[in-house]
Design a protein around this motif. Sequence first.
Motif, PDB file in Angstrom:
ATOM      1  N   LEU A 164       1.239  -1.332  -0.150  1.00 30.55           N
ATOM      2  CA  LEU A 164       0.015  -0.240  -0.300  1.00 30.55           C
ATOM      3  C   LEU A 164       0.706   1.016  -0.314  1.00 30.55           C
ATOM      4  N   ILE A 165       1.597   1.132   0.604  1.00 29.11           N
ATOM      5  CA  ILE A 165       2.752   2.484   0.671  1.00 29.11           C
ATOM      6  C   ILE A 165       3.611   2.912  -0.474  1.00 29.11           C
ATOM      7  N   ASN A 166       4.201   1.358  -0.947  1.00 30.17           N
ATOM      8  CA  ASN A 166       4.551   1.803  -2.660  1.00 30.17           C
ATOM      9  C   ASN A 166       3.694   2.032  -3.414  1.00 30.17           C
ATOM     10  N   PHE A 167       1.989   1.525  -3.152  1.00 24.47           N
ATOM     11  CA  PHE A 167       1.076   1.871  -4.114  1.00 24.47           C
ATOM     12  C   PHE A 167       0.863   3.876  -4.076  1.00 24.47           C
ATOM     13  N   ILE A 168       0.920   4.433  -3.245  1.00 26.44           N
ATOM     14  CA  ILE A 168       0.413   5.073  -3.298  1.00 26.44           C
ATOM     15  C   ILE A 168       1.367   6.265  -3.293  1.00 26.44           C
ATOM     16  N   ARG A 169       2.800   5.808  -2.840  1.00 26.68           N
ATOM     17  CA  ARG A 169       3.867   6.555  -3.668  1.00 26.68           C
ATOM     18  C   ARG A 169       3.978   6.439  -5.170  1.00 26.68           C
ATOM     19  N   THR A 170       3.568   5.274  -5.714  1.00 28.53           N
ATOM     20  CA  THR A 170       4.032   5.913  -7.174  1.00 28.53           C
ATOM     21  C   THR A 170       3.064   6.111  -7.691  1.00 28.53           C
ATOM     22  N   LEU A 171       1.489   6.264  -7.036  1.00 31.54           N
ATOM     23  CA  LEU A 171       0.465   7.153  -8.076  1.00 31.54           C
ATOM     24  C   LEU A 171       0.865   8.869  -7.380  1.00 31.54           C
ATOM     25  N   GLU A 172       1.067   9.335  -6.589  1.00 32.45           N
ATOM     26  CA  GLU A 172       1.075  10.703  -5.906  1.00 32.45           C
ATOM     27  C   GLU A 172       3.094  10.996  -6.998  1.00 32.45           C
ATOM     28  N   SER A 173       3.540  10.143  -7.023  1.00 31.84           N
ATOM     29  CA  SER A 173       4.611  11.006  -8.584  1.00 31.84           C
ATOM     30  C   SER A 173       4.429  11.042  -9.596  1.00 31.84           C
ATOM     31  N   ARG A 174       3.422  10.535 -10.003  1.00 33.78           N
ATOM     32  CA  ARG A 174       2.827  10.556 -11.797  1.00 33.78           C
ATOM     33  C   ARG A 174       2.317  12.042 -11.969  1.00 33.78           C
ATOM     34  N   PRO A 175       2.421  12.736 -12.373  1.00 33.80           N
ATOM     35  CA  PRO A 175       2.822  14.479 -12.733  1.00 33.80           C
ATOM     36  C   PRO A 175       0.678  14.293 -12.851  1.00 33.80           C
ATOM     37  N   ASP A 176      -0.254  13.683 -13.119  1.00 27.68           N
ATOM     38  CA  ASP A 176      -1.000  13.867 -13.976  1.00 27.68           C
ATOM     39  C   ASP A 176      -2.068  12.840 -13.057  1.00 27.68           C
ATOM     40  N   PHE A 177      -1.526  12.691 -11.684  1.00 24.62           N
ATOM     41  CA  PHE A 177      -2.831  11.926 -10.422  1.00 24.62           C
ATOM     42  C   PHE A 177      -2.967  13.435  -9.776  1.00 24.62           C
ATOM     43  N   ASN A 178      -3.853  14.827 -10.245  1.00 25.09           N
ATOM     44  CA  ASN A 178      -3.996  15.957 -10.172  1.00 25.09           C
ATOM     45  C   ASN A 178      -4.916  15.517  -8.705  1.00 25.09           C
ATOM     46  N   ALA A 179      -5.093  16.758  -7.721  1.00 22.20           N
ATOM     47  CA  ALA A 179      -5.710  17.006  -6.646  1.00 22.20           C
ATOM     48  C   ALA A 179      -6.564  15.853  -6.271  1.00 22.20           C
TER      49      ALA A 179
END
Length: 1464
Positions: free
Chosen positions: A962-977
């Motif tokens: 889960l921690i890796n999943f969240i970090r991966t998503l937040e590192s993507r620029p198209d994963f907006n607020a």
Amino acid sequence: MVQWWAGQFALYILATAYFSCSHGKIKEYLSDTLINNVVADPRTGRLYVGAVNALYQLNSNLEVESRTETGPKRDNRQCTPPVTDACEEAVDTDNHNKLLLVHSAKDVLVVCGSVFRGICSLRNLSNAEQLLYFSDTKGEKSYVASAEEGVSVVAVMSYFTKDRDNFTVGKGYGSHDSTKLISTRILQDYGDWVVFDSIIEASAVQANPFVLRYLHDFRFAFKDGGFVYFLFSRTLGVQDTKNFTFISRMCEDDQGYYSYTELQLNCSVSNTLPSLLQNNMAFKYKCGAEFLPSPLASKAEFALSSEPALTRKGHLTAVAVAVEMGHAVAFLGTSTGEVKALLYGRALAEVTGEEVNKDLLFDSSLQHLYITTEKKITKVSVQACHLKTDCQSCIDMKDPYCGWCVLEGKCSRKAECSRSIEENTWLWSPKQQCVQITAFAPPNISCRKTQQVDIFIPSLPRLRSNDSLLCVFDSYTSEAAVDNYSKVVTCSLPEPANIPPTPEQQGRLTLKPVTPSIILGCGSQLVGRRTVFNGLRDILKIFMYRKSIELMVLYNCSVNRGDCSLCKHADSKYQCVWCAASHTCVYRDLCLSEQPELCPNPEITDIIPHYGPLNGHIAVTIKGSNMGIKKEDIKMITVAGVDCVHQEDRYSVSTRYKPWLCPNILSLSFQDPNPNYVTPAKGPAAGGTVITIEGEDLDTATIDDVAVNVGGVPCEVYFTVLLHLLSFFAVFYPSVFQFVQEAKSKNDTVLQFSSPAVNCCVESIRTVLQLDNVVEELKFFDYHLDPSFDRLSKNVITETSIIIVTVRVKFGDGEWLVGSVYYARKDDIPLAIIIPAVIVPMLLFIAISVYCYRRKSQQAEREYEKVKHQLENLEESVRDRCKKEFTDLMIEMEDNTSDLSEARIPFLDYKNYTDRTFFLPSKEGANDVMVTGKIKIPENRRAIVSQALNQFSNLLNSKTFLINFIRTLESRPDFNARSRGYFASLLTVALHGKLEYYTDIMRTLLLELMDEHVQNKNPKLMLRRSETVVERMLCNWMSICLYQFLRDTAGEPLYKLFKALKHQVEKGPVDAKLKKAKYTLNDTGLLGDDVEYSVLTLQVLVHGEGPDVTPVKVLNCDTITQVKEKIIDQVYRNLPYSQRPKVESVALEWRPGSTGQILSDLDLTSQKEGRWKRLNTLAHYNVRDNATLVLSRVLHTQSFHQHQDKNALLEDDNTYHLVRQADEIDEGKSKRGSMKDKAMTKAITEIYLTRLLSVKGTLQQFVDDFFRSVLCSSLVVPPAVKYFFDFLDEQAQRHDNVDEETLHIWKTNSLPMRFWVNMLRNPHFIFDVHVTEVVDASLHVIAQTFMDACTKSEHKLSRESPSNKLLYAKEISTYKKMVDDYYKGIRQMVPVSDQDMNTHLAEVSRQHTDKLNTQVALHQLYQYASKYYDIIQSLDDDPAAQNRQLTFRLQQIAAALENKVTDL
């Protein structure tokens, strides 16, 4: 309740607590351990004693009938019962008895202890050893008492249902106790309820285990008149530890605690009943109602005050009250071990012992009192009348139990006195007094007469015919005649021969002041006799004198005879003697002791002088007492062993001095004077100079013993200063006529002075100079007559000026005026020409100036009158508007309360609450798949998909994944607020079944976020926005944990605020097109025109729902749609908004006559003004007050919509309701009028801003109540708030650059800004309501005020500040302090452990997880994993993920969900 209370505690007579053992041995019972509680069974008189680790059953004589051990038990407060070996912290714990309650009807005793979280048991009332019921496996719902020794618990049996036995409990706060402050507990299993289960849920009396302990201290509980009462004390918070006393009340059969009412009790002279208790609502709903404020009358200004009957130092620990002779008698126990009773506030007899505890009980007969101390119970009688043997002492006790039985001559209770119902037979204070004689008639008689005497006895009892009264005088006895009406006793006196003989020495008269008395003339002997009334004894004091009364001289020996010498110096004919016993001079016969022949030894009190020269020869005066009667008594005087000569001519009989006036000066010291120097050093030989001698010991001897010689010539000593000075002088006598002038300066060679003025005989004056006695004539100085001067004959000096000069001549002190001179002009201009030449132009100038001034003044006055008239018109306009607004405000304040009390609070269930909180802010809104719960999955794949989603859920439960999943998503620029917030909400639903794990993930991510902000030197920006997944997770976590708090505590004031605001807005016109209202808090939404309107009451008949009509208040300016909305709100007020019919689905028909008319916003009759069309209102249709309208549901939707479409064709963009838009006003009209008129119109428009204050004042109480409910740490604080705030405190201490202001911002961003502002702006997130745009605008103003209160920065306000800021500017400081106190109070509370928090979260998961769309959330989360396949690379790079084969598990799940082999 108030009348009952006042009647019970108006103790205007309080008894004396004098407990005696004269009736027998005092009965006592000693306990081995500390006694906690004692109760009595009123039927049998048994006592039940709850002590530490033991329970005793005693009979009424304190004899043990049974005993059972209740402890110690293996327990620990951290462990949840049942306590097993799994609880490693469990140790042997003492069981303190917390509650004993007698249930006589079922022969049951309720026993509660401190072990096992306060679980209770049921025992046999006849045999307390027999345990009837006990269970420690029922969980928290069976926790009744407290596990802490210092928390008080009280209870009373109650029966709000006839078929179930229960009791009501009041309990203080404890950190591991039940969450219920007041609860009703059942005594038998019933349905889903188990024994001791709480069967009433009410937020008004709920506590929280995480708030400050011991806030409430319950002292007593009782029932009366269908009500249950609790007496308790309460502190106001952490800072203020002062206790305030309260009494609370609620109906016995109240199943919602709606009647719960608190009233503060104060000790003061004022006694004003709270006005709230006189409110019609309180009388109409005696048992309360859900819509009434709760608790009622708990404010300090509504406190019930009473004048204190007793004020004393120390604490009163117990009170027992009984009624005797119609008076309330109170016995009080103190912390110092005393049992007291009172009379008019004075503490009388007392019994001391060990510390008295709260259990002070009467026995069943109310004749004895059980006094309980720490380990002992004592039984004593409530009265001790028999100890008083005379009437006066009996009456002086002022004990309502005791009175004087006149006919039997004893002090007893009224029931023990025969004929006590008759008047004056049983005398009791303070209304009655003992039998007394008030007068005799006649007051004196001659001893030679024989007659009767009348004795007046007002308090004489009424004697019956068989009663007799005797008069006894020495040996003479006669029967008395009694007049029962006038209370007069007539006695016959003895014959003169039977009067006792007169003693010797008739010339002396001895008087003893006794009243009343009868005086029989001629005698001196006092005789006291006893009169007997057939069992009635009293003393009649009769004074008798024999022989005739002679005129004599009375001499007082004690006057000016203060010692023995002076006493013996008195004339012997007065027979004065010194009485050694009394140390006074008295008449000889008055001294009962032996009279000494000689006086006591002399006593010296002073010696004058105190110092004398060594060679003696000075006079010494000795003062004192008992120093002889005549000069011959002085035989010898010695000083320092040397005989002195007694100067007999100066002897006088001693005058006694008080010895303490000169206690230390009783000696004569010898010393020689030592002169040091003399001033002045020189003087004339003629003498007369005052000489001062200074030195040491100059106070030796007296002034008569001092002699001073200068050159053999004696000087006169006239002044002496103690220790230093002696002075003497000689006098010079001047001549008959003298004129004296003192010297101005002088030295050894020069003497300067002014000659004195003389006024006669200048020729014969002799001038002399006098120095003391030296007189020297000045031969060369003569006086002459004063000079004389002639007036000036020529006084013109020059021709250049007209200045006049005065000439004066001065000789010595004399001064003479000679005349004056002046300067003259040549060819002088006559004065008659000069004056007009100057005056005329001046007058002309003044006249012109006055004329111009008056003209300007008149012009200015006209301008002033014009402006004044304009201002008066403007002021009159403002006055009328303000008066109207004030009148509206007063009416609306009354209407608000009644309107808010009609329906229950429509809380959303947990699923709808989370759906709206988590997903309504998303782009899809109500159509979101998480809200609908519908996902498209083929039927044949549902089982596989379900299994795969369960596997994905297990994968999410891996912290590494889960921690890796969240970090991966937040590192993507198209994963907006927006995507991050939506992802966090999906994650919250998916992990709802394991909220403990969810909390752990949130803490981990928060720590990373915190470290990132601290390292970047901007910690204040953390949690400011929801830009990260963890920030949205925190918002959702708060929403979950505070849901129950919203329902129990904060929801009610929030709903009342919303309803009050909605009601206030709809009280005035609301423009349906502009969305502006007359009454609002938002200045941009304020209706800027004065719209004329009137209130109509419509009688609405709902088609198909019966003949009953519903009155609905509307405005005649409302559109038809607005009228429909108000009708639906009123008719379906008991239904939530989602269950009410929509406006579009109903039709409104008006039937003014035989035909009906469908009302709509637009039709062919709509009013047109050029290209503008106005929406139809009730005024347009001419609907009158009390008109009947029919509301019907549209059955044929197709035809109805066709009709609506036809009306829609009539509508275009140029429609308006009340006011046209400002930029759309016709040009012609806009050009009319001058600029001054436009400015005036604009100024008047600003006046409408006063409506904001009107609305604010109306809603102020509701706003304050909501703020108080969420920002008061002394009431209820959710455990999640305390837990998270402690987490922030710990992290702030971990980082050096986090100050208090930053910590304050973190807390504000995590709770008030993130949760409460969201609830304020969106009340439909928690309630099933509809929020209109106008109401929403006002809610934003309140939410902005809440945000401003939570910030540390100060807002500087000015005239340019927004109206919304200025509106609550005064209250912001109060709200800011409330926020600061809230944070401080939470910090000082008992910490919430991880175990307690996890237990709480697990309970929330258990209750609500099955209601959420967990599978849909998992499916949506997988879409993110499928879209952002970078997760595979992240897992491959993590060694921990490789060990757990997380990549492989994810690929398997992807294959199952997508029905194909995928890279995932």
